[in-house]
Design a protein around this motif. Sequence first.
Motif, PDB file in Angstrom:
ATOM      1  N   VAL A 227      15.018-109.445 -13.597  1.00 45.31           N
ATOM      2  CA  VAL A 227      13.874-109.214 -14.483  1.00 45.31           C
ATOM      3  C   VAL A 227      12.781-108.464 -13.727  1.00 45.31           C
ATOM      4  O   VAL A 227      12.190-107.517 -14.228  1.00 45.31           O
ATOM      5  N   VAL A 228      12.560-108.880 -12.487  1.00 46.25           N
ATOM      6  CA  VAL A 228      11.549-108.207 -11.660  1.00 46.25           C
ATOM      7  C   VAL A 228      11.903-106.729 -11.507  1.00 46.25           C
ATOM      8  O   VAL A 228      11.047-105.860 -11.561  1.00 46.25           O
ATOM      9  N   ASP A 229      13.192-106.458 -11.366  1.00 50.27           N
ATOM     10  CA  ASP A 229      13.628-105.071 -11.219  1.00 50.27           C
ATOM     11  C   ASP A 229      13.634-104.312 -12.543  1.00 50.27           C
ATOM     12  O   ASP A 229      14.028-103.148 -12.589  1.00 50.27           O
ATOM     13  N   GLY A 230      13.270-105.016 -13.626  1.00 49.64           N
ATOM     14  CA  GLY A 230      13.176-104.351 -14.923  1.00 49.64           C
ATOM     15  C   GLY A 230      14.503-104.137 -15.615  1.00 49.64           C
ATOM     16  O   GLY A 230      14.661-103.201 -16.400  1.00 49.64           O
ATOM     17  N   SER A 232      17.480-104.634 -18.313  1.00 44.81           N
ATOM     18  CA  SER A 232      17.528-105.039 -19.722  1.00 44.81           C
ATOM     19  C   SER A 232      18.548-106.158 -19.884  1.00 44.81           C
ATOM     20  O   SER A 232      19.341-106.428 -18.973  1.00 44.81           O
TER      21      SER A 232
ATOM     22  N   TYR B   7      10.283-109.074 -23.996  1.00 44.78           N
ATOM     23  CA  TYR B   7      11.431-108.190 -24.042  1.00 44.78           C
ATOM     24  C   TYR B   7      11.051-106.796 -24.500  1.00 44.78           C
ATOM     25  O   TYR B   7      10.150-106.606 -25.301  1.00 44.78           O
ATOM     26  N   SER B   8      11.823-105.865 -24.013  1.00 40.67           N
ATOM     27  CA  SER B   8      11.608-104.490 -24.462  1.00 40.67           C
ATOM     28  C   SER B   8      12.156-104.346 -25.877  1.00 40.67           C
ATOM     29  O   SER B   8      12.868-105.217 -26.380  1.00 40.67           O
ATOM     30  N   ASP B  11      15.886-104.571 -25.949  1.00 43.52           N
ATOM     31  CA  ASP B  11      16.357-105.942 -25.827  1.00 43.52           C
ATOM     32  C   ASP B  11      16.300-106.669 -27.153  1.00 43.52           C
ATOM     33  O   ASP B  11      17.206-107.430 -27.494  1.00 43.52           O
TER      34      ASP B  11
END
Lengths: 331, 293
Positions: A227-230, A232, B7-8, B11
């Motif tokens: 998550v830290v690394d972004g 998905s 979330y994006s 996502d």
Amino acid sequence: MSITGQGNTGSTEELVIEAQEALHYTPPGRMQRVGDHLRREWQLYVLLLPTILWLLIFLYKPMYGLQIAFKDYSVFRGVAGSPWVGLEHFQTLFSNDQFLRAVRNTIYISMLSLIFGFPMPIILALMFNEVLNQFFKKSAQTIVYLPHFISSVIIAGIVITAFSPSAGIVNTALGWFGIEPIYFLTKPEWFRPIFVGTGIWQEAGFQSIVYLAAIAGISPTLYESAVVDGASRWQMMWKITLPSILPTIIIMLIIRIGNMLEVSFEMIILLYQPATYETADVVNTFIYRQGLQGGQYDLAAAAGLFNAVVAFVLVMTANTISKRYSRTSLW
Amino acid sequence: MTNMNLYSRGDRIFVIINMILIGLFALSTLYPFIYITSLSLSTGFEARAGNVILTPVGFTIEAYKQVLSEPLFWTSYANTFIYTIFGTLMSLAFIIPGAYALSRPQLFGRRFWNLTVAFTMWFNAGLIPFFLNMRDLGLLDSYFGIIIGFAVNGFNIILLRNFFEGIPQSFEEAARMDGANEFQVLWKVYMPLSKPAIATVALFCIVSRWNGFFWAMVLLQDEDKIPLQVYLRQVIVELSDDEEFATSLLSAAYSFETVSAAIIVCSIIPILLIYPFMQKYFNKGLLLGGVKE
């Protein structure tokens, strides 16, 4: 340090012997050791005995009976008394079109179930893992596990009813598109899709439990750093979840390959009919018809031995390959 | 749903599509059961005409009356209970002590005994030798044959053994201090500590007993001894081929389809009743040993 107090001159071994002599002690023989052990631990063997006896009587004794595959078995002479005929039954089998067809069908059906059935529970588990709403997740799981607990007779009953030409929902639905009713269960070309599809419908959900268990064991820190690394959700699924459950997938694959020839013949017996033998008859249904219905015990036992040996070789091979390339194995 | 806003956009779309797909799969699992239930409650005429899709058409319970008025239905139902209850007890009587003994480090030849059990999971003599053995033992056409002949299953023993092995030694040592022997250690320490595992194994036994049909069909000749599944097969599978019977019912309030649907519903009900209890255990249970072996 010497027990007898005569100075520490000898090696440890000598010291021990010295000590034993001093105490008038001789090391017990093998028999005596076993005897002592049994006297002390007899209760353990009492607990184990019934289970071992059961296995000997119901599973190992039939293995002795397997020799009728090489004999001209007569009910009156029994297993031991019947004369040997060597490989005659195997020669008969391998010149028998029905048997060869059954072997081909077994391989065909199990390959289909493997290709289409094996990935399904994995996909389902990955999908369940992405559901955030716990109520939705629990309810969906409760539903998809259910068919596993329903007997093959009932499942077959549902299939027969649903695919019936006059009343079945499948033909009713086809009718909406102007398609004439199809007598699915009497058509050889439809047997395999129906059988494999039913198997997936029945077991995919329940089999996903094992993978969900494996997913539950993945360290949360992996996801946190992702998550830290972004990353998905999709990337996490591919890069973390899937590789993490790979050992479980391999073990399940080995088990699956080992049981490959054990296509659920109970279901086939319920669903097939002479019109569909062409595609539906497998080794086990062949054995059932020849042996249990037709009384040709020796020939059917030979077919069974062939099946069991091939299955055993399959699981051994799969396990060895897996051990060599992924260091994951059953034993 | 708490972290949803973290979330994006991608996502969120992913999560929603995922939920829809799972929902569809669950519906496709559920639908056949709904369909069969509706069919069982429809009139024979509507069922035959293929008019039942989701809900009952021309609601009637004639099919159930027909099923429940058949004495053999009740006999086979009672037999299933006998096989399930006594069969499960028999299984546990063999599996629990065996698994316990196999889990003890001091058992002499432990590796050999474990192999003896595990080997049966990968190799068996097959249908014919098993059948001939049952016949030689005089267990054809007998209640006892069905109850004892299928009592032990290598997988269940290993599952329970693995669980026993995971119980910390200290529990046992405390009992030993108090002078407990092996039987007492098993009965008073291991069994209470293993309730979930034992319940799981018991449930596996119950389900396989309740659903078992093949060997009952092969081993039992006497109609009075057959379990429900064998009776079901006689009605559903054999009668589905019987055109004469099917057409004789055409005009009646019930038809072959509604009767077999009704009998299916009747035999699923007990499973549905214990399903909530089962669910509690099988998640846990499979974790215990399934993956490890």
